[in-house]
Design a protein around this motif. Structure first.
Motif, PDB file in Angstrom:
ATOM      1  N   LEU A 194      28.667   7.933   7.874  1.00 30.68           N
ATOM      2  CA  LEU A 194      27.952   6.756   7.593  1.00 30.68           C
ATOM      3  C   LEU A 194      28.464   6.194   6.429  1.00 30.68           C
ATOM      4  O   LEU A 194      28.924   6.913   5.384  1.00 30.68           O
ATOM      5  CB  LEU A 194      26.376   6.937   7.673  1.00 30.68           C
ATOM      6  N   CYS A 195      28.167   4.861   5.985  1.00 32.31           N
ATOM      7  CA  CYS A 195      28.042   4.238   4.839  1.00 32.31           C
ATOM      8  C   CYS A 195      26.752   4.321   4.082  1.00 32.31           C
ATOM      9  O   CYS A 195      25.763   3.737   4.962  1.00 32.31           O
ATOM     10  CB  CYS A 195      28.796   2.792   4.784  1.00 32.31           C
ATOM     11  N   THR A 196      26.778   4.732   2.788  1.00 38.32           N
ATOM     12  CA  THR A 196      25.538   4.771   2.383  1.00 38.32           C
ATOM     13  C   THR A 196      25.011   3.885   1.505  1.00 38.32           C
ATOM     14  O   THR A 196      23.942   3.796   0.570  1.00 38.32           O
ATOM     15  CB  THR A 196      25.276   6.276   1.474  1.00 38.32           C
ATOM     16  N   PHE A 197      25.671   2.354   1.385  1.00 39.05           N
ATOM     17  CA  PHE A 197      25.250   1.332   0.718  1.00 39.05           C
ATOM     18  C   PHE A 197      23.864   0.839   1.290  1.00 39.05           C
ATOM     19  O   PHE A 197      23.983   0.970   2.427  1.00 39.05           O
ATOM     20  CB  PHE A 197      26.267   0.381   0.856  1.00 39.05           C
ATOM     21  N   PRO A 198      22.910   0.683   0.351  1.00 36.81           N
ATOM     22  CA  PRO A 198      21.741   0.202   0.996  1.00 36.81           C
ATOM     23  C   PRO A 198      21.716  -0.992   2.221  1.00 36.81           C
ATOM     24  O   PRO A 198      22.447  -1.845   2.131  1.00 36.81           O
ATOM     25  CB  PRO A 198      21.058  -0.503  -0.078  1.00 36.81           C
ATOM     26  N   GLY A 199      21.101  -0.555   3.176  1.00 36.79           N
ATOM     27  CA  GLY A 199      21.093  -1.378   4.523  1.00 36.79           C
ATOM     28  C   GLY A 199      22.312  -1.493   5.315  1.00 36.79           C
ATOM     29  O   GLY A 199      22.412  -2.123   6.419  1.00 36.79           O
ATOM     30  N   HIS A 200      23.324  -0.451   5.008  1.00 35.74           N
ATOM     31  CA  HIS A 200      24.586  -0.405   5.927  1.00 35.74           C
ATOM     32  C   HIS A 200      24.551   0.487   6.995  1.00 35.74           C
ATOM     33  O   HIS A 200      25.022   0.326   8.001  1.00 35.74           O
ATOM     34  CB  HIS A 200      25.924  -0.289   4.910  1.00 35.74           C
ATOM     35  N   TRP A 201      23.947   1.541   6.743  1.00 36.19           N
ATOM     36  CA  TRP A 201      24.199   2.802   7.767  1.00 36.19           C
ATOM     37  C   TRP A 201      23.808   2.433   9.209  1.00 36.19           C
ATOM     38  O   TRP A 201      24.446   3.052  10.014  1.00 36.19           O
ATOM     39  CB  TRP A 201      23.556   4.145   7.261  1.00 36.19           C
TER      40      TRP A 201
ATOM     41  N   MET B 255      28.972  -5.754  -1.269  1.00 35.28           N
ATOM     42  CA  MET B 255      29.335  -5.202   0.090  1.00 35.28           C
ATOM     43  C   MET B 255      30.155  -4.071  -0.206  1.00 35.28           C
ATOM     44  O   MET B 255      31.135  -3.752   0.331  1.00 35.28           O
ATOM     45  CB  MET B 255      30.226  -6.283   0.711  1.00 35.28           C
ATOM     46  N   GLY B 256      29.693  -3.197  -0.768  1.00 32.70           N
ATOM     47  CA  GLY B 256      30.294  -1.525  -0.934  1.00 32.70           C
ATOM     48  C   GLY B 256      30.207  -0.768   0.275  1.00 32.70           C
ATOM     49  O   GLY B 256      29.207  -1.081   0.888  1.00 32.70           O
ATOM     50  N   HIS B 257      31.491  -0.321   0.436  1.00 33.85           N
ATOM     51  CA  HIS B 257      31.369   0.731   1.689  1.00 33.85           C
ATOM     52  C   HIS B 257      31.988   2.178   0.863  1.00 33.85           C
ATOM     53  O   HIS B 257      32.956   2.141   0.219  1.00 33.85           O
ATOM     54  CB  HIS B 257      32.314   0.196   2.638  1.00 33.85           C
ATOM     55  N   ASN B 258      31.253   3.053   1.552  1.00 32.78           N
ATOM     56  CA  ASN B 258      31.998   4.489   1.552  1.00 32.78           C
ATOM     57  C   ASN B 258      31.781   5.176   2.709  1.00 32.78           C
ATOM     58  O   ASN B 258      31.481   4.608   3.986  1.00 32.78           O
ATOM     59  CB  ASN B 258      31.086   5.200   0.455  1.00 32.78           C
TER      60      ASN B 258
ATOM     61  N   LEU C 140      24.419   0.035  10.873  1.00 28.33           N
ATOM     62  CA  LEU C 140      25.763  -0.656  11.475  1.00 28.33           C
ATOM     63  C   LEU C 140      26.753   0.357  11.255  1.00 28.33           C
ATOM     64  O   LEU C 140      27.925   0.374  12.187  1.00 28.33           O
ATOM     65  CB  LEU C 140      25.877  -1.825  11.088  1.00 28.33           C
ATOM     66  N   MET C 141      26.910   0.859  10.103  1.00 24.15           N
ATOM     67  CA  MET C 141      28.112   1.870   9.722  1.00 24.15           C
ATOM     68  C   MET C 141      27.951   3.189   9.727  1.00 24.15           C
ATOM     69  O   MET C 141      27.692   3.920   8.862  1.00 24.15           O
ATOM     70  CB  MET C 141      28.533   1.318   8.222  1.00 24.15           C
ATOM     71  N   LYS C 142      27.940   3.691  11.083  1.00 23.90           N
ATOM     72  CA  LYS C 142      27.890   5.003  11.407  1.00 23.90           C
ATOM     73  C   LYS C 142      28.557   5.242  12.437  1.00 23.90           C
ATOM     74  O   LYS C 142      28.891   4.544  13.328  1.00 23.90           O
ATOM     75  CB  LYS C 142      26.425   5.681  11.360  1.00 23.90           C
TER      76      LYS C 142
HETATM   77 CU   LIG Z   1      28.763  -0.052   3.703  1.00 26.00          CU
END
Ligand SMILES: [Cu+2]
Length: 161
Positions: A144-151, A81-84, A153-155
Motif C-alpha cells: 500500500l501507499c501510506t500517505f494519508p487517505g491513499h491506501w 500527493m506523496g506516494h510510497n 485506492l492505492m493497495k
Molecule cells: Cu500515495
C-alpha cells in the motif's frame, strides 16, 4: 430441392462446431497463460496524480531477490500527493497499520514497529526510488501507499509463489 437443403444445414452445423472449437481452445490457453504469468524479480510500479498504482497485483518467485522501482509519474509534490510502496508482513491488520501510518508524518508515514517487509521513500511527482529485498516466503501479502487517505485506492496484493 429439399433433400439438398438438409445436408447443407448439417454441413453448416458441423462447420459451426469446428469454428467454435478453436475459439474455446484459445480461451483456455489464454487463461492458462494468465495463471502461469512469469513471476518477476524486477518490478516496476508506477503511481500518479490521481492516487493510483498501475498494478494491483505483483507476482514474484519465492527465494529470489526482488528489485522494485516505484515511479511517481505525476506532477504534484510529495506534500500534497506523496506516494510510497510499503509491503506488509502477512499477519498485519492493514486498516490499523494505515491509520497509525497516516499520523507518522515525521517519518514520512512509516510508523514504528516491525510490520513492514520493505518500503520505498516517499515520492513526489517525477521522483523514483528503487529498493532491493528478499522475497518473503510463499504467500499473499499486502502492499500500500501510506500517505494519508491513499491506501484504500492505492493497495494491492504481492504474491510470492
Ligand atoms: Cu500515495
Amino acid at each position: 430441392m429439399k433433400k439438398y437443403i438438409l445436408p447443407f444445414c448439417f454441413l453448416l452445423f458441423l462447420t459451426n462446431c469446428n469454428d467454435g472449437k478453436p475459439t474455446e481452445k484459445d480461451k483456455t490457453s489464454k487463461t492458462e497463460k494468465d495463471s502461469k504469468a512469469a513471476p518477476e524479480t524486477k518490478v516496476i510500479l508506477n503511481s500518479n496524480d490521481t492516487m493510483k498504482f498501475d498494478k494491483n497485483m505483483i507476482l514474484v518467485p519465492a527465494g529470489k531477490t526482488i528489485t522494485l522501482t516505484l515511479n511517481h509519474t505525476g506532477k504534484f509534490g510529495k506534500r500534497g500527493m506523496g506516494h510510497n510502496f510499503v509491503l506488509l508482513k502477512s499477519d498485519v491488520d492493514v486498516n490499523d497499520f494505515a491509520t497509525r501510518a497516516a499520523s507518522a508524518m515525521k517519518t514520512e508515514y512509516i510508523p514504528e514497529g516491525d510490520e513492514i517487509i520493505a518500503y520505498t521513500k516517499l515520492l513526489g511527482g517525477g521522483d523514483s526510488d528503487t529498493i532491493i529485498f528478499d522475497a518473503p516466503k510463499k504467500g499473499i501479502y499486502t502492499f500500500l501507499c501510506t500517505f494519508p487517505g491513499h491506501w484504500q485506492l492505492m493497495k494491492g496484493k504481492f504474491i510470492v509463489k
